[in-house]
Design a protein around this motif. Structure first.
Motif, PDB file in Angstrom:
ATOM      1  N   ASN A 434       0.822  -1.211   0.000  1.00 18.79           N
ATOM      2  CA  ASN A 434       0.000   0.000   0.000  1.00 18.79           C
ATOM      3  C   ASN A 434       0.856   1.261   0.000  1.00 18.79           C
ATOM      4  O   ASN A 434       0.632   2.186  -0.781  1.00 18.79           O
ATOM      5  N   VAL A 435       1.823   1.319   0.912  1.00 23.26           N
ATOM      6  CA  VAL A 435       2.659   2.511   1.025  1.00 23.26           C
ATOM      7  C   VAL A 435       3.529   2.675  -0.224  1.00 23.26           C
ATOM      8  O   VAL A 435       3.695   3.777  -0.747  1.00 23.26           O
ATOM      9  N   LEU A 436       4.066   1.565  -0.721  1.00 23.08           N
ATOM     10  CA  LEU A 436       4.904   1.628  -1.916  1.00 23.08           C
ATOM     11  C   LEU A 436       4.113   2.148  -3.111  1.00 23.08           C
ATOM     12  O   LEU A 436       4.628   2.929  -3.932  1.00 23.08           O
ATOM     13  N   SER A 437       2.853   1.716  -3.223  1.00 30.91           N
ATOM     14  CA  SER A 437       2.041   2.163  -4.360  1.00 30.91           C
ATOM     15  C   SER A 437       1.807   3.664  -4.308  1.00 30.91           C
ATOM     16  O   SER A 437       1.696   4.320  -5.356  1.00 30.91           O
ATOM     17  N   VAL A 438       1.736   4.228  -3.101  1.00 29.25           N
ATOM     18  CA  VAL A 438       1.566   5.673  -2.968  1.00 29.25           C
ATOM     19  C   VAL A 438       2.776   6.401  -3.542  1.00 29.25           C
ATOM     20  O   VAL A 438       2.649   7.318  -4.362  1.00 29.25           O
ATOM     21  N   PHE A 439       3.971   6.009  -3.125  1.00 31.98           N
ATOM     22  CA  PHE A 439       5.180   6.666  -3.619  1.00 31.98           C
ATOM     23  C   PHE A 439       5.355   6.443  -5.116  1.00 31.98           C
ATOM     24  O   PHE A 439       5.746   7.349  -5.854  1.00 31.98           O
ATOM     25  N   THR A 440       5.066   5.241  -5.568  1.00 30.50           N
ATOM     26  CA  THR A 440       5.204   4.946  -6.994  1.00 30.50           C
ATOM     27  C   THR A 440       4.277   5.820  -7.824  1.00 30.50           C
ATOM     28  O   THR A 440       4.649   6.328  -8.884  1.00 30.50           O
ATOM     29  N   SER A 441       3.033   6.014  -7.334  1.00 28.30           N
ATOM     30  CA  SER A 441       2.057   6.809  -8.070  1.00 28.30           C
ATOM     31  C   SER A 441       2.431   8.288  -8.080  1.00 28.30           C
ATOM     32  O   SER A 441       2.335   8.955  -9.104  1.00 28.30           O
ATOM     33  N   ILE A 442       2.873   8.792  -6.930  1.00 28.34           N
ATOM     34  CA  ILE A 442       3.224  10.209  -6.835  1.00 28.34           C
ATOM     35  C   ILE A 442       4.397  10.544  -7.746  1.00 28.34           C
ATOM     36  O   ILE A 442       4.411  11.570  -8.443  1.00 28.34           O
ATOM     37  N   TRP A 443       5.394   9.664  -7.775  1.00 25.79           N
ATOM     38  CA  TRP A 443       6.626   9.941  -8.522  1.00 25.79           C
ATOM     39  C   TRP A 443       6.797   8.964  -9.677  1.00 25.79           C
ATOM     40  O   TRP A 443       7.904   8.516  -9.972  1.00 25.79           O
ATOM     41  N   SER A 444       5.713   8.644 -10.336  1.00 24.70           N
ATOM     42  CA  SER A 444       5.759   7.628 -11.390  1.00 24.70           C
ATOM     43  C   SER A 444       6.711   8.002 -12.519  1.00 24.70           C
ATOM     44  O   SER A 444       7.319   7.133 -13.150  1.00 24.70           O
ATOM     45  N   ARG A 450      15.298   0.137  -9.688  1.00 23.00           N
ATOM     46  CA  ARG A 450      16.206   0.278  -8.549  1.00 23.00           C
ATOM     47  C   ARG A 450      15.528   1.014  -7.401  1.00 23.00           C
ATOM     48  O   ARG A 450      15.629   0.600  -6.237  1.00 23.00           O
ATOM     49  N   SER A 451      14.832   2.124  -7.715  1.00 20.30           N
ATOM     50  CA  SER A 451      14.116   2.861  -6.670  1.00 20.30           C
ATOM     51  C   SER A 451      13.059   1.981  -6.020  1.00 20.30           C
ATOM     52  O   SER A 451      12.859   2.011  -4.795  1.00 20.30           O
ATOM     53  N   ASP A 452      12.382   1.180  -6.829  1.00 18.54           N
ATOM     54  CA  ASP A 452      11.347   0.294  -6.294  1.00 18.54           C
ATOM     55  C   ASP A 452      11.945  -0.709  -5.322  1.00 18.54           C
ATOM     56  O   ASP A 452      11.388  -0.963  -4.246  1.00 18.54           O
ATOM     57  N   ALA A 453      13.108  -1.269  -5.668  1.00 22.44           N
ATOM     58  CA  ALA A 453      13.743  -2.260  -4.808  1.00 22.44           C
ATOM     59  C   ALA A 453      14.205  -1.637  -3.500  1.00 22.44           C
ATOM     60  O   ALA A 453      14.036  -2.217  -2.415  1.00 22.44           O
ATOM     61  N   VAL A 454      14.812  -0.440  -3.554  1.00 28.73           N
ATOM     62  CA  VAL A 454      15.273   0.229  -2.346  1.00 28.73           C
ATOM     63  C   VAL A 454      14.091   0.551  -1.433  1.00 28.73           C
ATOM     64  O   VAL A 454      14.135   0.304  -0.219  1.00 28.73           O
ATOM     65  N   MET A 455      13.025   1.090  -2.028  1.00 27.86           N
ATOM     66  CA  MET A 455      11.865   1.482  -1.218  1.00 27.86           C
ATOM     67  C   MET A 455      11.183   0.274  -0.604  1.00 27.86           C
ATOM     68  O   MET A 455      10.842   0.261   0.586  1.00 27.86           O
ATOM     69  N   ARG A 456      10.991  -0.770  -1.384  1.00 25.98           N
ATOM     70  CA  ARG A 456      10.313  -1.962  -0.874  1.00 25.98           C
ATOM     71  C   ARG A 456      11.132  -2.617   0.231  1.00 25.98           C
ATOM     72  O   ARG A 456      10.597  -2.979   1.285  1.00 25.98           O
ATOM     73  N   SER A 457      12.427  -2.762   0.007  1.00 26.62           N
ATOM     74  CA  SER A 457      13.268  -3.411   1.016  1.00 26.62           C
ATOM     75  C   SER A 457      13.363  -2.561   2.273  1.00 26.62           C
ATOM     76  O   SER A 457      13.373  -3.079   3.394  1.00 26.62           O
ATOM     77  N   GLY A 458      13.426  -1.225   2.089  1.00 26.26           N
ATOM     78  CA  GLY A 458      13.475  -0.358   3.254  1.00 26.26           C
ATOM     79  C   GLY A 458      12.195  -0.417   4.071  1.00 26.26           C
ATOM     80  O   GLY A 458      12.223  -0.478   5.304  1.00 26.26           O
ATOM     81  N   LEU A 459      11.047  -0.391   3.403  1.00 26.77           N
ATOM     82  CA  LEU A 459       9.774  -0.479   4.119  1.00 26.77           C
ATOM     83  C   LEU A 459       9.628  -1.830   4.810  1.00 26.77           C
ATOM     84  O   LEU A 459       9.147  -1.914   5.957  1.00 26.77           O
ATOM     85  N   ASN A 460      10.029  -2.908   4.135  1.00 23.52           N
ATOM     86  CA  ASN A 460       9.956  -4.231   4.758  1.00 23.52           C
ATOM     87  C   ASN A 460      10.820  -4.307   6.002  1.00 23.52           C
ATOM     88  O   ASN A 460      10.457  -4.959   6.990  1.00 23.52           O
ATOM     89  N   LEU A 461      11.971  -3.656   5.978  1.00 29.45           N
ATOM     90  CA  LEU A 461      12.833  -3.652   7.158  1.00 29.45           C
ATOM     91  C   LEU A 461      12.179  -2.891   8.303  1.00 29.45           C
ATOM     92  O   LEU A 461      12.175  -3.340   9.461  1.00 29.45           O
ATOM     93  N   LEU A 462      11.587  -1.737   8.005  1.00 29.91           N
ATOM     94  CA  LEU A 462      10.987  -0.914   9.056  1.00 29.91           C
ATOM     95  C   LEU A 462       9.766  -1.571   9.693  1.00 29.91           C
ATOM     96  O   LEU A 462       9.545  -1.450  10.904  1.00 29.91           O
ATOM     97  N   VAL A 463       8.945  -2.260   8.909  1.00 31.29           N
ATOM     98  CA  VAL A 463       7.729  -2.842   9.496  1.00 31.29           C
ATOM     99  C   VAL A 463       8.016  -4.138  10.251  1.00 31.29           C
ATOM    100  O   VAL A 463       7.185  -4.576  11.059  1.00 31.29           O
ATOM    101  N   ASN A 464       9.189  -4.751  10.007  1.00 26.65           N
ATOM    102  CA  ASN A 464       9.505  -6.018  10.677  1.00 26.65           C
ATOM    103  C   ASN A 464      10.476  -5.857  11.835  1.00 26.65           C
ATOM    104  O   ASN A 464      10.699  -6.817  12.588  1.00 26.65           O
ATOM    105  N   ALA A 465      11.071  -4.695  11.965  1.00 34.14           N
ATOM    106  CA  ALA A 465      12.047  -4.479  13.033  1.00 34.14           C
ATOM    107  C   ALA A 465      11.486  -3.516  14.072  1.00 34.14           C
ATOM    108  O   ALA A 465      10.389  -2.974  13.926  1.00 34.14           O
ATOM    109  N   ARG A 466      12.295  -3.340  15.127  1.00 37.06           N
ATOM    110  CA  ARG A 466      11.956  -2.392  16.181  1.00 37.06           C
ATOM    111  C   ARG A 466      13.084  -1.384  16.327  1.00 37.06           C
ATOM    112  O   ARG A 466      14.246  -1.660  16.001  1.00 37.06           O
TER     113      ARG A 466
END
Length: 760
Positions: A434-444, A450-466
């Motif tokens: 959901n969050v990735l689709s927002v950024f992708t749409s805004i800055w399509s 590469r940007s997609d991979a960085v953003m997806r991996s970064g978001l996955n890290l933040l939601v799974n870690a503390r």
């Protein structure tokens, strides 16, 4: 001699009785009059007008022995410095017949009740009344369009204080006897009533002329013209300017001329709308009369507005326990509310309305209605005016349910963690999408693999870690995660992080510093520009923030002002889209709640195309939302500016649609669904008017037209409730800043599940 005198006395007595009876009935008729303003459709023809007049001739056709013709109608054209207006006056008991004739004979015309018009004083300085030199010969009907246009054109321009009133009173003349080529027999003396003194008996040519005149229905008519000014010479000049246009219809053997009446007598008849007590001065066919009512050519003249939308009746069925969108503007049904039931609102509502049409008032009334009914409500307002209108009118009983979020307020900010509400692995993966689709749409236009991979991996890290303080991470922590290798490596070492995410960042750390920066720079620049704004940082940087799940359960009211004027359009759009994704994530979590316990919850999203940026097709979101008890009201200014997918969902999946006055391109799109309303109708809706295709009991009804209701007067200062909400749910700014720093700062001692001194 005595016998003659007796006959004269008897005749005078009979005439007196007839005139007295007619006078009394005319007075009753005047007391029964109602007035409507007539808004003309564009591009009327003389044939359209004549057809409508024929319908009125039929409904005013009365018995020959009646003292007063059957309920005459009055068409008045009033002109002043503001423009030209048409009014139709008739006996109140004729309302149904007249309205039916308008619908059938003048498609696209509309009537608007004008009760004050009858009380408006008009004291003509000069006046004139028309008659004809022949009652049996036809006027030049081929020039009725020229007469109509010239008549209207002569009514402008006018100075302030100058008023011209053109008054046409008409009723059916009944059905005449057949016309015979030979001289009429004594029992067929209809000619005698049609001939003026001195006219010759009919010859063959006269018979042909009379037959032409009789081809259409005949009407008894009175035509008067009055001018009200402070200067008599100016009044005479204006009267002559308009009266001269009547020469357009003169034909061989017949002319329109002024009656030999004093100007002040005509002024009195105009003012009191007097009916003839003996004979009507004009006998006109509907084709002839069509030029005198000033309908044709109006769209090309200054000072007269045409093209107003026609009015349609409301659906037969409406729910009482529902939200009121407005009142029907259909003549005779203007007290009937147009409503939308709660169950049908779960099938959603789309509103199309440009700025200034009245959309905000409509949304505010709907929101206030839902709050008063005890529903849970979620509102996103890009500008903030809608939120202020609502807060100024919320009742005391609902004040404690309010959660008021203003993105621009930096003191005691209220938080919404768009990454902190997923409860399981599937939920976290969906949240990232959901969050990735927002950024992708805004800055399509600036987004690659590469940007997609960085953003997806970064978001996955933040939601799974503390964080380092064992709190949930936020979108604000994305930049420190990218730029602080030590912080990032501490996160990847946490056992809750999926192996695929850990592997990605381990590979990233093996790159040279230059390659690392080249990889993350496009994403870093965009996210940092967004999260570095203090207002965004203070709102999205709170680990806990407002729990939307509790908002659903407790039926709270969340009012979010994006403060577009302060944050900027792009930042406000990105923030709003993230909050919509949070709303959607919370809605999906309702699947764990049994259907019978899912109380309806209503969301209002203004400027929807800029905010609804989710990975699923919008049509699928609308479909799922209904089953999860979420009813969405979307509003937008222009359909043509919405992406094709969003436009298709709003017009296809959303079951109720409402439009206010729109531009031509949008009107072309909407006219296909709002038939019988046309493109011109949809463009011609007045301010605070709307056309609606509503879903009632799961069935989409035919379109109806309505007038939205004004907001009640404010009852409180909106800042009062906003301040109380911040005090209840907000966090001091210093505490927020401290918590953001603590999440990325390594602890100096053993902390929770993690050990101090972890190395990069």
């Amino acid at each position: 001699m005595n016998l003659l005198l007796a006959l004269l006395v008897a005749g005078s007595a009979v005439l007196g009785v007839i005139v007295g009876g007619r006078s009394a009935l005319a007075k009753q008729w005047r007391a029964s009059l109602v007035a409507y303003r007539l808004h003309l459709p564009a591009a009327l023809t003389p044939e359209d007008t004549a057809r409508w007049l024929g319908m009125l001739a039929a409904c005013t056709h009365g018995p020959k022995w009646s003292l007063v013709p059957e309920s005459p109608l009055v068409l008045e054209i009033e002109a002043d410095h503001r423009g030209i207006r048409h009014y139709l006056l008739f006996s109140e008991r004729r309302t149904g017949q007249v309205l039916s004739s308008i619908r059938a004979g003048l498609p696209g015309a509309r009537l608007e009740a004008a009760p004050n018009y009858l009380r408006r004083p008009f004291n003509a300085t000069v006046g004139a009344e028309a008659t004809a030199t022949s009652r049996s010969r036809p006027l030049a009907t081929e020039r009725t369009d020229a007469l109509s246009s010239a008549l209207l054109a002569s009514l402008q321009p006018l100075s302030k204080g100058e008023v011209i009133r053109w008054q046409v009173t008409f009723t059916s003349a009944g059905t005449p006897a057949p016309i015979h080529a030979a001289a009429p027999r004594p029992q067929d003396q209809w000619w005698s009533s049609y001939l003026l003194e001195g006219e010759a008996p009919p010859d063959a040519e006269a018979v042909r002329a009379a037959r032409i005149k009789q081809k259409d229905q005949l009407m008894q008519v009175t035509i008067r013209l009055g001018v009200q000014t402070s200067s008599r010479p100016r009044a005479l000049s204006l009267l002559n300017r308009t009266w001269s246009t009547l020469h357009n219809t003169n034909a061989a053997g017949v002319r329109i001329v002024r009656r030999f009446l004093a100007s002040q007598d005509v002024a009195g008849r105009l003012k009191h709308r007097s009916l003839p007590l003996t004979a009507w001065p004009l006998l006109l066919s509907t084709a002839e009369l069509s030029g005198f009512v000033g309908f044709v050519g109006a769209e090309h003249l200054p000072g007269i507005a045409t093209g107003a939308a026609r009015q349609l009746p409301p659906p037969m069925r409406m729910h009482r326990r529902s939200v009121t969108l407005g009142l029907s503007n259909y003549p005779g049904m203007t007290d009937r509310p147009i409503t939308l039931g709660a169950e049908d609102r779960l099938r959603h509502l789309a509103i199309v309305a440009p700025t200034g049409a009245g959309k905000s008032w409509l949304l505010a009334r709907m929101i206030l209605s839902d709050i008063d009914a005890g529903h849970g409500v979620f509102v996103i307002d890009p500008k903030g005016d809608l939120i202020s209108d609502v807060l100024a009118r919320v009742g005391d009983k609902d004040a404690d349910r309010l959660v008021v979020v203003d993105a621009a307020r930096r003191e005691q900010p209220m938080g919404l963690n768009v990454l902190g509400h997923a409860r399981d692995e599937a939920g976290r993966e969906l949240l990232v999408d959901n969050v990735l689709s927002v950024f992708t749409s805004i800055w399509s236009g600036f987004w690659g693999p590469r940007s997609d991979a960085v953003m997806r991996s970064g978001l996955n890290l933040l939601v799974n870690a503390r964080g380092m303080d064992d709190s949930r991470l936020t979108l604000v922590d994305f930049v420190p995660m990218l730029t602080q290798p030590g912080f990032r490596q501490r996160l990847t070492k946490q056992p809750t992080v999926p192996p695929t995410v850990r592997d990605y960042w381990q590979r990233h750390d093996q790159l040279s510093d230059g390659d690392q920066m080249a990889t993350i720079r496009p994403v870093l620049q965009k996210v940092e520009a967004f999260t570095s704004r203090s207002a965004i940082r203070l709102m999205l940087g709170q680990s806990k923030g407002i729990d939307l799940s509790a908002v659903f359960r407790e039926r709270k009211v969340v009012l979010i002002s994006l403060s577009e004027g302060t944050l900027g359009r792009e930042t406000a759009s990105l923030l709003g889209s993230l909050l919509v994704s949070l709303l959607w994530q919370t809605t999906l979590a309702r699947v764990t709640v049994s259907a019978e316990k899912r109380a309806p919850f209503f969301a209002f999203i203004d400027e929807a195309p800029n905010l609804m940026r989710l990975p699923l097709p919008l049509s699928e979101i609308f479909s799922q939302a209904r089953g999860l008890g979420l009813g969405i009201t979307t509003a937008l200014q222009f359909l043509t500016q919405a992406p094709d997918t969003i436009r298709a969902a709003l017009l296809g999946t959303v079951r109720s649609q409402l439009t206010m006055a729109v531009e031509h391109e949008d009107a072309v799109i909407l006219a296909k669904r709002f038939s019988p309303l046309t493109v011109d109708d949809l463009k011609g809706l007045a301010r605070f008017e709307a056309a609606a295709r509503l879903c009632v009991d799961g069935v989409t009804q035919t379109p109806a037209t309505l007038t939205t209701l004004p907001l009640d007067e404010p009852t409180r200062d909106p800042d009062e409730l906003a301040t109380a909400s911040r005090e209840r749910y907000g966090v001091p700014r210093a505490d927020v800043e401290g918590a953001i720093a603590a999440r990325s700062t390594p602890p100096t001692a053993s902390f929770g599940r993690y050990t101090a001194g972890a190395t990069t």
